[in-house]
Design a protein around this motif. Structure first.
Motif, short mmCIF file in Angstrom:
data_model
loop_
_atom_site.label_atom_id
_atom_site.label_comp_id
_atom_site.label_asym_id
_atom_site.label_seq_id
_atom_site.Cartn_x
_atom_site.Cartn_y
_atom_site.Cartn_z
N VAL A 272 -2.96 -3.01 9.74
CA VAL A 272 -1.67 -3.68 9.56
C VAL A 272 -1.56 -4.33 8.17
N PRO A 273 -2.45 -5.28 7.80
CA PRO A 273 -2.33 -5.85 6.45
C PRO A 273 -2.61 -4.83 5.36
N LEU A 274 -3.43 -3.82 5.67
CA LEU A 274 -3.70 -2.78 4.67
C LEU A 274 -2.43 -2.02 4.32
N VAL A 275 -1.65 -1.64 5.34
CA VAL A 275 -0.39 -0.92 5.10
C VAL A 275 0.57 -1.79 4.31
N LEU A 276 0.63 -3.08 4.64
CA LEU A 276 1.53 -3.98 3.94
C LEU A 276 1.15 -4.11 2.46
N ALA A 277 -0.14 -4.30 2.19
CA ALA A 277 -0.60 -4.40 0.80
C ALA A 277 -0.43 -3.08 0.06
N TYR A 278 -0.73 -1.99 0.75
CA TYR A 278 -0.60 -0.67 0.13
C TYR A 278 0.84 -0.40 -0.27
N ALA A 279 1.78 -0.65 0.64
CA ALA A 279 3.19 -0.39 0.35
C ALA A 279 3.67 -1.27 -0.80
N THR A 280 3.23 -2.52 -0.82
CA THR A 280 3.64 -3.42 -1.90
C THR A 280 3.09 -2.95 -3.24
N GLY A 281 1.84 -2.55 -3.26
CA GLY A 281 1.27 -2.03 -4.50
C GLY A 281 1.88 -0.71 -4.91
N LEU A 301 -2.08 -2.78 -7.16
CA LEU A 301 -2.66 -2.53 -5.85
C LEU A 301 -3.87 -3.42 -5.60
N THR A 302 -4.68 -3.66 -6.64
CA THR A 302 -5.85 -4.53 -6.48
C THR A 302 -5.43 -5.94 -6.06
N PHE A 303 -4.45 -6.50 -6.74
CA PHE A 303 -4.02 -7.87 -6.42
C PHE A 303 -3.25 -7.91 -5.09
N ALA A 304 -2.57 -6.82 -4.73
CA ALA A 304 -1.92 -6.78 -3.42
C ALA A 304 -2.96 -6.79 -2.31
N LEU A 305 -4.04 -6.04 -2.49
CA LEU A 305 -5.13 -6.05 -1.50
C LEU A 305 -5.79 -7.43 -1.44
N LEU A 316 -10.85 -3.86 -6.28
CA LEU A 316 -10.74 -3.10 -7.52
C LEU A 316 -11.45 -1.75 -7.42
N LEU A 317 -12.67 -1.77 -6.90
CA LEU A 317 -13.43 -0.51 -6.79
C LEU A 317 -12.75 0.45 -5.82
N GLY A 318 -12.25 -0.07 -4.69
CA GLY A 318 -11.55 0.78 -3.74
C GLY A 318 -10.30 1.39 -4.36
N THR A 319 -9.59 0.58 -5.15
CA THR A 319 -8.39 1.08 -5.83
C THR A 319 -8.73 2.17 -6.83
N LEU A 320 -9.83 2.00 -7.57
CA LEU A 320 -10.23 3.01 -8.54
C LEU A 320 -10.61 4.32 -7.86
N VAL A 321 -11.29 4.24 -6.74
CA VAL A 321 -11.63 5.46 -6.00
C VAL A 321 -10.35 6.10 -5.46
N TYR A 322 -9.45 5.28 -4.94
CA TYR A 322 -8.17 5.80 -4.44
C TYR A 322 -7.42 6.53 -5.55
N ARG A 323 -7.38 5.95 -6.73
CA ARG A 323 -6.68 6.59 -7.85
C ARG A 323 -7.40 7.84 -8.32
N ALA A 324 -8.70 7.87 -8.17
CA ALA A 324 -9.44 9.08 -8.54
C ALA A 324 -9.00 10.26 -7.68
#
Length: 358
Positions: A272-281, A301-305, A316-324
């Motif tokens: 639930v909070p992951l979807v909210l942060a993801y959509a915001t980012g 996305l990092t600051f939204a998470l 930050l690391l999760g976001t970088l992998v996601y962007r990869a």
């Protein structure tokens, strides 16, 4: 053979290299900027504890996202007398489109989607409206998911910034109401009508205002036309199931990439909070940022998470992998399929069409 594809999409190797370098520089700048807040030592320590076993799950999410987009694009394309694109044909279009930003294409993802429909026989404005319908449906699904997630965080035990929750709970219903109003049968025919007289831009300044007026009307008409297509699809869900199921699958795959990327660094985010942060980012990606939004998306996305309780270093690391997996990985298949552009250019005019609805 690839030269013809380069000509069609305006692909420029020099631009591709410059865009790639700019994307790397911006991403590195974002990493160091966030590192000043969280300490690069924490980032390095979180990196050392990373579990690479979650990366295949990221890949599965990317494949699910591709499958969802292909299904939705095909169904919107064939709606109401449109072209019937084969699965392999659509996959090639989508793969090239996903990598368009960083392979130096001046068309971009939406431009390549438009090119394919127009080449398949759709008139210019009809092709534009179908592409806008795809984009509208894509964002509509994400907005609804974010709205429900915001409502759940308000009522549930999860933490999220109040402004983030209120924004989704207010803006989404207003946008849905506005879309329903402009696309209603009583208004859509009038609002989607196009100017009958053609106005050319000339050196005479007196023609500029009229040209802008006609151009603005055409843009507004096509935008509302795209919303009207989405309304028709929603009213007949069983006639075009892939159009309505495709983007839930697309977003599920994309969120799965981020979820697995965070799990790789020891974070166990609740959906639930992951979807909210993801959509915001993800809203940041709608902005016309250079180099695929590199740097800005990573920071946003990092600051939204972080705002929903995830520590900055693993966020930050999760976001970088996601962007990869979502920005850099699509480049390889897009480049590999560039020689297919000439084949698509030859095949698209010969695709069959569905019968127009009454």
């Amino acid at each position: 053979m690839a030269e013809r594809g380069h000509e069609i999409f305006g692909i420029d190797r020099r631009k591709a290299i410059l865009t790639g370098v700019a994307a790397l520089v911006l991403a590195v700048a974002a990493v160091f900027g966030i590192g000043q807040v969280t300490s690069l030592h924490h980032v390095v320590r979180a990196l050392g504890r990373g579990d690479h076993a979650w990366f295949p799950v990221c890949l599965a999410g990317a494949l699910l996202a591709y499958a969802g987009y292909v299904g939705a694009y095909r169904d919107v394309a064939r709606f109401d007398g449109g072209p019937v694109l084969g699965v392999w044909m659509t996959l090639r279009i989508v793969v090239i489109g996903f990598g368009a930003v960083l392979i130096g294409s001046s068309a971009g993802t939406l431009g390549i989607d438009y090119w394919a429909l127009h080449r398949a026989g759709e008139p210019r404005h009809s092709a534009v409206r179908r592409v806008l319908a795809v984009s509208t449906l894509q964002w509509f699904v994400l907005a609804i998911l974010a709205c429900f997630a915001a409502a759940a965080t308000v009522a549930g035990p999860w933490h999220a910034p109040r402004a983030m929750e209120v924004a989704w709970l207010v803006v989404v219903p207003l946008c849905v109401l506005l879309a329903a109003w402009v696309s209603s049968p009583r208004r859509s025919d009038r609002l989607t009508s196009l100017p009958t007289d053609e106005v050319r831009l000339e050196r005479n300044a007196r023609t500029w205002a009229r040209w802008l007026w006609h151009g603005g009307r055409a843009v507004l008409s096509d935008s509302i036309g795209g919303v009207a297509i989405v309304r028709h699809l929603l009213r007949r869900p069983f006639a075009h199931p892939a159009a309505l199921l495709g983007f839930p699958l697309y977003w599920a795959g994309d969120v799965l990439i981020l979820y697995a990327a965070l799990r790789a660094f020891g974070v166990h985010p609740h959906p639930v909070p992951l979807v909210l942060a993801y959509a915001t980012g993800f809203v940041i990606t709608a902005l016309p940022l250079p180099a695929g939004g590199s740097g800005g998306v990573e920071a946003g996305l990092t600051f939204a998470l972080n705002s929903v309780g995830i520590a900055l270093a693993p966020a930050l690391l999760g976001t970088l992998v996601y962007r990869a997996f979502t920005l850099w990985l699509p480049i390889a298949p897009a480049v590999a399929l560039l020689p297919q552009v000439r084949t698509l250019d030859r095949e698209l005019p010969n695709v069959p069409r569905t019968s127009p609805t009454a």
